[in-house]
Design an enzyme around this catalytic site. Structure first.
Site: not given
Ligand code: APR
Length: 276
Positions: A41-44, A115-117, A134, A142, A166, A171, A207, A209, A234, A252
């Site tokens: 899952p993404d974050f926002r 991304n960290i994946d 990131h 630790c 740790c 510690c 991908g 925001s 968007e 994407c």
């Molecule tokens: N195709 C196109 N766009 C997508 C898809 C998809 N399959 N899935 C998600 N998105 C879009 C979302 O609409 C959003 O605009 O990708 C964007 C993801 O934004 P975030 O969830 O904010 O992720 P990111 O921009 O990587 O966040 C940056 O925030 O919380 C911190 O450290 C964390 O590295 C992360 C940083």
């Protein structure tokens, strides 16, 4: 369906310049949106994003889960969700494969990922052409005494959703993966690598925001007149505000297919993706 917002240039023109060899230094910037199709899952994103699912953890605010000042006294929420962020053994998406294909063709100047994946490198993007802005899960320390912590014990903690502590009896600080939390500095090489953006002849933003600085400012460092392509559900950042911007709004992988089509790489990309 994707839609291409027309500016003074368009995808066809950019693709033609790549095919003719007049674009050879592509800088990519990726975010969580290129890994959602892999199952992370993404974050926002409003309903599916991580930050929309944190209510049960009663955090003071969503980003607290990745904030070092909060982690030092309350590491439990991070480990309650760690597995969803780092399930391991995932297949890179078509978008990751496209970046690796650009690198294979000698067209990828550099890839900045938030991304960290690690899926960019799993797809074949050379690590020397990648900066994990990131941080990453490769190692863990630790958070108090910075002692290293064994990978196998970390894998078990992530699997079980439990906080690893740790091993030093004196510690006992909570162990944290080498991921950059809010309140922590980015990798030392970031400042050096960001200079590559000024030398790019195309920026590809996928991908993200663009909500988190300083990475969110990278597209603004692209020289005027150099095209910037956004592939995202968007609009984000200032992409689309310059005459040479092209925004492909939608998934994407669909946007990547559209670009690959214009490049005449459709079959090659599909075949390449099967190998990653
Ligand atoms: N195709 C196109 N766009 C997508 C898809 C998809 N399959 N899935 C998600 N998105 C879009 C979302 O609409 C959003 O605009 O990708 C964007 C993801 O934004 P975030 O969830 O904010 O992720 P990111 O921009 O990587 O966040 C940056 O925030 O919380 C911190 O450290 C964390 O590295 C992360 C940083």
């Amino acid at each position: 369906m994707t839609s291409t917002d027309k500016q003074s240039t368009d995808l066809k023109t950019i693709a033609a310049r790549i095919k003719s060899g007049s674009i050879t230094r592509i800088v990519a910037l990726t975010g969580a949106g290129i890994s959602t199709a892999a199952g992370i899952p993404d974050f926002r994103s409003p309903t599916s994003g991580l930050y929309a699912k944190l209510a049960p953890l009663r955090l003071p605010y969503p980003e607290a889960i990745f904030t070092i000042s909060y982690f030092t006294h309350t590491p439990e929420p991070f480990y309650a969700l760690a597995r969803a962020r780092h399930p391991g053994n995932l297949k890179p998406t078509l978008s990751h494969a496209f970046l690796a294909l650009l690198a294979k063709k000698g067209l990828l100047q550099f890839c900045f990922t938030q991304n960290i994946d690690g899926l960019e490198c799993d797809a074949g993007v050379p690590s020397e052409k990648t900066l994990w802005c990131h941080g990453n899960w490769k190692n863990q320390h630790c958070h108090k005494c910075h002692a290293e912590y064994p990978d196998e014990l970390m894998k078990k903690a992530v699997r079980d959703g439990e906080v690893p502590y740790c091993l030093d009896e004196g510690c006992k600080g909570a162990v944290k993966p080498d991921v950059v939390f809010f309140g922590q500095p980015l990798p030392a090489e970031y400042e050096e690598k960001e200079k590559l953006v000024a030398d790019a002849d195309l920026m590809l933003v996928m991908g993200t925001s663009l909500k988190v600085a300083p990475v969110s400012q990278l597209p603004r460092k692209v020289r005027e007149g150099v095209p910037r392509i956004l592939i995202n559900r968007e609009r984000s950042g200032d992409l689309g505000n310059r005459p040479d911007d092209v925004c492909i709004l939608g998934a994407c992988d669909d946007g990547v297919k559209e670009l690959a089509e214009e490049l005449g790489w459709t079959e090659e990309l599909e075949e390449f993706w099967k190998t990653v």
